[in-house]
Design a protein around this motif. Structure first.
Motif, PDB file in Angstrom:
ATOM      1  N   ILE A 214     -28.076  -8.929  24.447  1.00 35.87           N
ATOM      2  CA  ILE A 214     -27.445  -7.950  23.555  1.00 35.87           C
ATOM      3  C   ILE A 214     -26.602  -8.661  22.503  1.00 35.87           C
ATOM      4  N   LEU A 215     -25.880  -9.696  22.940  1.00 34.86           N
ATOM      5  CA  LEU A 215     -25.021 -10.434  21.999  1.00 34.86           C
ATOM      6  C   LEU A 215     -25.846 -11.130  20.915  1.00 34.86           C
ATOM      7  N   VAL A 216     -27.019 -11.623  21.289  1.00 33.24           N
ATOM      8  CA  VAL A 216     -27.915 -12.245  20.299  1.00 33.24           C
ATOM      9  C   VAL A 216     -28.309 -11.206  19.237  1.00 33.24           C
ATOM     10  N   GLN A 217     -28.598  -9.986  19.662  1.00 39.02           N
ATOM     11  CA  GLN A 217     -28.957  -8.927  18.713  1.00 39.02           C
ATOM     12  C   GLN A 217     -27.768  -8.560  17.815  1.00 39.02           C
ATOM     13  N   LEU A 218     -26.569  -8.499  18.409  1.00 41.95           N
ATOM     14  CA  LEU A 218     -25.372  -8.191  17.607  1.00 41.95           C
ATOM     15  C   LEU A 218     -25.111  -9.296  16.584  1.00 41.95           C
ATOM     16  N   ALA A 219     -25.397 -10.548  16.963  1.00 42.62           N
ATOM     17  CA  ALA A 219     -25.248 -11.667  16.017  1.00 42.62           C
ATOM     18  C   ALA A 219     -26.175 -11.467  14.820  1.00 42.62           C
ATOM     19  N   ALA A 220     -27.394 -10.993  15.098  1.00 43.12           N
ATOM     20  CA  ALA A 220     -28.367 -10.766  14.016  1.00 43.12           C
ATOM     21  C   ALA A 220     -27.892  -9.640  13.093  1.00 43.12           C
ATOM     22  N   ILE A 221     -27.318  -8.575  13.674  1.00 44.23           N
ATOM     23  CA  ILE A 221     -26.813  -7.454  12.869  1.00 44.23           C
ATOM     24  C   ILE A 221     -25.648  -7.904  11.999  1.00 44.23           C
ATOM     25  N   LYS A 222     -24.741  -8.665  12.606  1.00 46.05           N
ATOM     26  CA  LYS A 222     -23.570  -9.148  11.866  1.00 46.05           C
ATOM     27  C   LYS A 222     -24.004 -10.042  10.707  1.00 46.05           C
ATOM     28  N   SER A 223     -24.939 -10.931  10.986  1.00 47.76           N
ATOM     29  CA  SER A 223     -25.417 -11.861   9.972  1.00 47.76           C
ATOM     30  C   SER A 223     -26.148 -11.131   8.838  1.00 47.76           C
ATOM     31  N   ALA A 224     -26.980 -10.155   9.185  1.00 45.93           N
ATOM     32  CA  ALA A 224     -27.717  -9.405   8.154  1.00 45.93           C
ATOM     33  C   ALA A 224     -26.755  -8.589   7.291  1.00 45.93           C
ATOM     34  N   THR A 225     -25.724  -8.005   7.926  1.00 46.92           N
ATOM     35  CA  THR A 225     -24.725  -7.225   7.180  1.00 46.92           C
ATOM     36  C   THR A 225     -23.945  -8.141   6.229  1.00 46.92           C
ATOM     37  N   HIS A 226     -23.605  -9.318   6.731  1.00 42.40           N
ATOM     38  CA  HIS A 226     -22.907 -10.322   5.912  1.00 42.40           C
ATOM     39  C   HIS A 226     -23.745 -10.688   4.680  1.00 42.40           C
ATOM     40  N   ASN A 227     -25.036 -10.936   4.896  1.00 44.07           N
ATOM     41  CA  ASN A 227     -25.886 -11.360   3.783  1.00 44.07           C
ATOM     42  C   ASN A 227     -26.080 -10.245   2.753  1.00 44.07           C
ATOM     43  N   ILE A 228     -26.191  -9.001   3.211  1.00 46.82           N
ATOM     44  CA  ILE A 228     -26.289  -7.878   2.272  1.00 46.82           C
ATOM     45  C   ILE A 228     -24.994  -7.771   1.462  1.00 46.82           C
ATOM     46  N   GLY A 229     -23.860  -7.926   2.132  1.00 45.10           N
ATOM     47  CA  GLY A 229     -22.579  -7.861   1.430  1.00 45.10           C
ATOM     48  C   GLY A 229     -22.486  -8.904   0.320  1.00 45.10           C
ATOM     49  N   LEU A 230     -22.930 -10.128   0.627  1.00 48.52           N
ATOM     50  CA  LEU A 230     -22.869 -11.179  -0.393  1.00 48.52           C
ATOM     51  C   LEU A 230     -23.850 -10.900  -1.529  1.00 48.52           C
ATOM     52  N   ALA A 231     -24.996 -10.309  -1.215  1.00 50.84           N
ATOM     53  CA  ALA A 231     -25.957  -9.950  -2.272  1.00 50.84           C
ATOM     54  C   ALA A 231     -25.350  -8.891  -3.192  1.00 50.84           C
ATOM     55  N   ILE A 232     -24.628  -7.935  -2.592  1.00 49.14           N
ATOM     56  CA  ILE A 232     -23.992  -6.892  -3.407  1.00 49.14           C
ATOM     57  C   ILE A 232     -22.861  -7.484  -4.241  1.00 49.14           C
ATOM     58  N   LEU A 233     -22.111  -8.415  -3.647  1.00 54.07           N
ATOM     59  CA  LEU A 233     -21.059  -9.092  -4.400  1.00 54.07           C
ATOM     60  C   LEU A 233     -21.644  -9.847  -5.595  1.00 54.07           C
ATOM     61  N   GLU A 234     -22.788 -10.503  -5.374  1.00 53.59           N
ATOM     62  CA  GLU A 234     -23.434 -11.255  -6.456  1.00 53.59           C
ATOM     63  C   GLU A 234     -23.845 -10.319  -7.590  1.00 53.59           C
TER      64      GLU A 234
ATOM     65  N   ALA B   5     -16.743  -4.059  13.031  1.00 59.69           N
ATOM     66  CA  ALA B   5     -16.997  -3.277  14.253  1.00 59.69           C
ATOM     67  C   ALA B   5     -18.038  -3.977  15.131  1.00 59.69           C
ATOM     68  N   THR B   6     -19.069  -4.556  14.498  1.00 61.16           N
ATOM     69  CA  THR B   6     -20.104  -5.277  15.256  1.00 61.16           C
ATOM     70  C   THR B   6     -19.502  -6.511  15.933  1.00 61.16           C
ATOM     71  N   HIS B   7     -18.639  -7.196  15.196  1.00 64.36           N
ATOM     72  CA  HIS B   7     -17.940  -8.379  15.728  1.00 64.36           C
ATOM     73  C   HIS B   7     -17.122  -7.995  16.965  1.00 64.36           C
ATOM     74  N   ASN B   8     -16.382  -6.889  16.864  1.00 66.96           N
ATOM     75  CA  ASN B   8     -15.517  -6.485  17.975  1.00 66.96           C
ATOM     76  C   ASN B   8     -16.318  -6.045  19.208  1.00 66.96           C
ATOM     77  N   ILE B   9     -17.447  -5.371  18.973  1.00 68.59           N
ATOM     78  CA  ILE B   9     -18.306  -5.001  20.101  1.00 68.59           C
ATOM     79  C   ILE B   9     -18.859  -6.257  20.772  1.00 68.59           C
ATOM     80  N   GLY B  10     -19.274  -7.225  19.957  1.00 73.60           N
ATOM     81  CA  GLY B  10     -19.803  -8.480  20.517  1.00 73.60           C
ATOM     82  C   GLY B  10     -18.770  -9.169  21.399  1.00 73.60           C
ATOM     83  N   LEU B  11     -17.522  -9.208  20.946  1.00 71.24           N
ATOM     84  CA  LEU B  11     -16.481  -9.867  21.752  1.00 71.24           C
ATOM     85  C   LEU B  11     -16.188  -9.073  23.018  1.00 71.24           C
ATOM     86  N   ALA B  12     -16.265  -7.736  22.947  1.00 70.25           N
ATOM     87  CA  ALA B  12     -16.062  -6.914  24.151  1.00 70.25           C
ATOM     88  C   ALA B  12     -17.173  -7.199  25.171  1.00 70.25           C
ATOM     89  N   ILE B  13     -18.405  -7.364  24.675  1.00 71.46           N
ATOM     90  CA  ILE B  13     -19.523  -7.662  25.577  1.00 71.46           C
ATOM     91  C   ILE B  13     -19.366  -9.061  26.168  1.00 71.46           C
TER      92      ILE B  13
END
Lengths: 87, 87, 87, 87
Positions: free
Chosen positions: C35-55, D45-53
């Motif tokens: 589950i944590l591996v999947q959350l890492a992927a979500i966090k990373s994808a959200t981060h990359n979208i944010g930077l694309a929007i910032l750009e 929120a994703t970060h915090n859920i990951g740390l809770a897990i």
């Protein structure tokens, strides 16, 4: 633990040198983006040392606490520090 | 820019002192979690200096590039360095 | 901008699917580390979208503001949002 | 564990709603910086859920492994996943 300890000290010495290097870059009015690249390296190296220390702490202190029945408290403390380290 | 420059140097001097402090803590076998708290402070201070430099860079270099028609290239470079700084 | 917009929507749809996937994993009592591996992927994808929007924001809105003399305010706002995004 | 599980599901449902909200904002051409603020909330929120897990995993699986003599392997796996989660 001596090997690990000397490895951590070697890595921290390197970071200290990088921090002084950034000071020199600022004094010499070097290009901002080159400075930011150096700061990224310092941040990343500090992050990796922190995780190495967390790993050693979990393998020794937290493991000992768990074996002697004080695991809950040790893990709560570890999580609290981790949360501030990776916030 | 002198004020800003001396402020950055002051903050980097403080980080240098903190890095040496962590070396001393490791030499004295201080408690891992106390060391991690110090590393969190170093990482956070380095992060904040990096963002301050990015802000100055955007207000000066990137703004000048945009006004003289070279904005695209300047923003691409800025984003590339930012991506490695906050990865 | 339509291409970019549809690309962002496609990436957000994928994240939405990943978030639902994590819910399913939790309902099925799947292994925490998977589950944590999947959350890492979500966090990373959200981060990359944010930077694309910032750009995109920097290339359009901030650049326009700089060219019309309102750069300072636009960069201050951009930096404030960036600081909370990468804190 | 049911309470914790339903709490995680509730938080993930909220994130799913936020991701759909961002899609709507993009479709409606809303202001980039408002979108970035929402993405920051999703990431956090994703970060915090990951740390809770991670905390639950350490208190249950890792603790059990340590008590039955397989702590080393369990901690190595935990650290590997943590490193990718907070890189």
């Amino acid at each position: 633990m001596q090997v690990n300890k000397s490895d951590l000290l070697r890595r921290l010495k390197k970071i200290e040198g990088q921090v002084r290097g950034v000071q020199k870059m600022i004094e010499e009015d070097r290009y901002c983006m080159d400075i930011l690249v150096q700061l990224a390296a310092i941040k990343s190296a500090t992050h990796n040392i922190g995780l190495a220390i967390l790993e050693g702490h979990t393998k020794r202190c937290v493991s000992n606490a768990i074996r002697s029945g004080d695991g809950e408290q040790a893990i709560n403390e570890m999580m609290e520090v981790l949360r501030s380290f990776v916030k």
